[in-house]
Design an enzyme around this catalytic site. Structure first.
Site, short mmCIF file in Angstrom:
data_model
loop_
_atom_site.label_atom_id
_atom_site.label_comp_id
_atom_site.label_asym_id
_atom_site.label_seq_id
_atom_site.Cartn_x
_atom_site.Cartn_y
_atom_site.Cartn_z
N LYS A 14 -54.51 -9.24 15.54
CA LYS A 14 -53.50 -9.06 16.58
C LYS A 14 -54.10 -9.24 17.98
CE LYS A 14 -50.56 -5.80 13.90
NZ LYS A 14 -50.02 -4.41 13.89
N PHE A 64 -39.41 1.52 18.30
CA PHE A 64 -40.61 0.81 18.73
C PHE A 64 -40.50 -0.71 18.55
CE2 PHE A 64 -41.35 2.11 14.28
CZ PHE A 64 -41.74 0.91 13.69
N HIS A 147 -52.91 -6.81 11.03
CA HIS A 147 -51.82 -6.69 10.06
C HIS A 147 -52.36 -7.15 8.72
CE1 HIS A 147 -47.92 -7.18 8.07
NE2 HIS A 147 -48.44 -8.31 7.58
O1 CDP Z 1 -48.71 -2.43 9.76
P1 CDP Z 1 -48.29 -1.43 8.71
O2 CDP Z 1 -47.66 -2.09 7.49
O3 CDP Z 1 -49.39 -0.46 8.37
O4 CDP Z 1 -47.17 -0.51 9.39
P2 CDP Z 1 -45.60 -0.67 9.52
O5 CDP Z 1 -45.00 0.67 9.32
O6 CDP Z 1 -45.08 -1.81 8.70
O7 CDP Z 1 -45.40 -1.07 11.05
C1 CDP Z 1 -45.70 -2.34 11.54
C2 CDP Z 1 -46.44 -2.20 12.85
O8 CDP Z 1 -45.55 -1.62 13.80
C3 CDP Z 1 -47.64 -1.31 12.81
O9 CDP Z 1 -48.82 -1.94 12.35
C4 CDP Z 1 -47.75 -0.86 14.24
O10 CDP Z 1 -48.42 -1.82 15.05
C5 CDP Z 1 -46.28 -0.78 14.68
N1 CDP Z 1 -45.72 0.59 14.60
C6 CDP Z 1 -45.62 1.35 15.76
O11 CDP Z 1 -46.03 0.88 16.81
N2 CDP Z 1 -45.10 2.62 15.72
C7 CDP Z 1 -44.67 3.15 14.56
N3 CDP Z 1 -44.16 4.38 14.54
C8 CDP Z 1 -44.77 2.40 13.38
C9 CDP Z 1 -45.29 1.12 13.42
MG MG Z 2 -45.83 -3.04 7.19
#
Ligand code: CDP
Ligand code: MG
Length: 245
Positions: A14, A64, A147
């Site tokens: 990222k 977000f 990611h």
């Molecule tokens: O990336 P990952 O699959 O671990 O998490 P996600 O729940 O799919 O969320 C995607 C991305 O959104 C995250 O990697 C974070 O960068 C962002 N995010 C955030 O900024 N605040 C949250 N409460 C949840 C996710």
């Molecule tokens: Mg995810």
């Protein structure tokens, strides 16, 4: 190795990782020596709003989401330097690719990552306050450097979103491909099979596409309901084609 042992995953390095010069660290951590996984595809992508919102479609409507879309486009880390707004998109292939890459990435929240899994990639991330235009705090955004696809189904959706078959060596193609028997042109959210000025040819007769994309394009052209959005099919063909204002 048996075909069923091969798994793939999409990794995005990222914009915060690029800004903080952590690219080499991430690539080393995920090297074949450490993971047993091989590169199947890689590209430097200037992320369009279309690609960003398709990639994070599951988060539409969450508080977000707008901030996340700005983040993945590099608008936050390269506010004054739009030409530096990039992510590195990589397809990794090998046994248990999804599980290994999720484990090395660590928990989504960098605070949690530091506490529960020090040494994981996301333990080097930050948590930023999200505010509205008036400065009111809306919550927090997690700038977590990487990611990695959550499961095999997400990996397939994401790899097909970011990569066309010709981005990946033929012997490593992870999903069925087909040859297009039609021309497909895209402009302003509409698909047609004839050229006019401003229409972009996403696939021509004889081009190789993901079989599921060709099915979806035919459905969209006929106006039939399609399981896949038109944007999620065409986004990869528009990658690095235009500099938006
Ligand atoms: O990336 P990952 O699959 O671990 O998490 P996600 O729940 O799919 O969320 C995607 C991305 O959104 C995250 O990697 C974070 O960068 C962002 N995010 C955030 O900024 N605040 C949250 N409460 C949840 C996710
Ligand atoms: Mg995810």
């Amino acid at each position: 190795m048996n075909a069923q042992d091969i798994e793939q995953s999409l990794v995005l390095i990222k914009p915060d990782a690029l800004k903080n010069s952590l690219t080499g660290y991430v690539l080393s951590t995920l090297s074949e020596f450490h993971t047993g996984l091989r590169f199947a595809g890689a590209k430097i992508v200037h992320v369009s709003p279309m690609l960003a919102s398709e990639h994070y479609a599951e988060h539409r409507g969450k508080f977000f989401f707008p901030s996340l879309i700005d983040y993945i486009q590099g608008r936050l880390h390269y506010a004054e330097e739009p030409w530096k707004r990039r992510v590195i998109a990589i397809v990794y292939q090998g046994p248990n690719a999804v599980g290994k890459l999720r484990a090395l990435s660590g928990p989504t929240d960098p605070h949690k990552a530091r506490k529960e899994q020090p040494g994981c990639i996301r333990s080097l991330g930050t948590v930023e306050t999200i505010r509205d235009r008036d400065g009111k705090v809306l919550g927090e955004r997690m700038d977590n450097l990487i990611h990695a696809s959550a499961d095999a189904e997400a990996a397939e959706r994401e790899i097909k979103l970011w990569f066309r078959p010709s981005d990946i060596p033929p012997a490593m193609h992870p999903y069925p491909t087909e040859t297009s028997t039609s021309h497909y042109y895209y402009k302003d959210g509409k698909l047609c099979d004839t050229f006019a000025l401003g229409r972009i040819c996403v696939l021509a007769t004889g081009d190789l596409g993901w079989a599921s994309d060709l099915k979806a394009l035919a459905q969209h052209l006929r106006g039939d309901p399609a399981g896949t959005s038109l944007e999620s099919v065409v986004a990869k063909y528009l990658i690095n084609e235009h500099q938006e204002p």
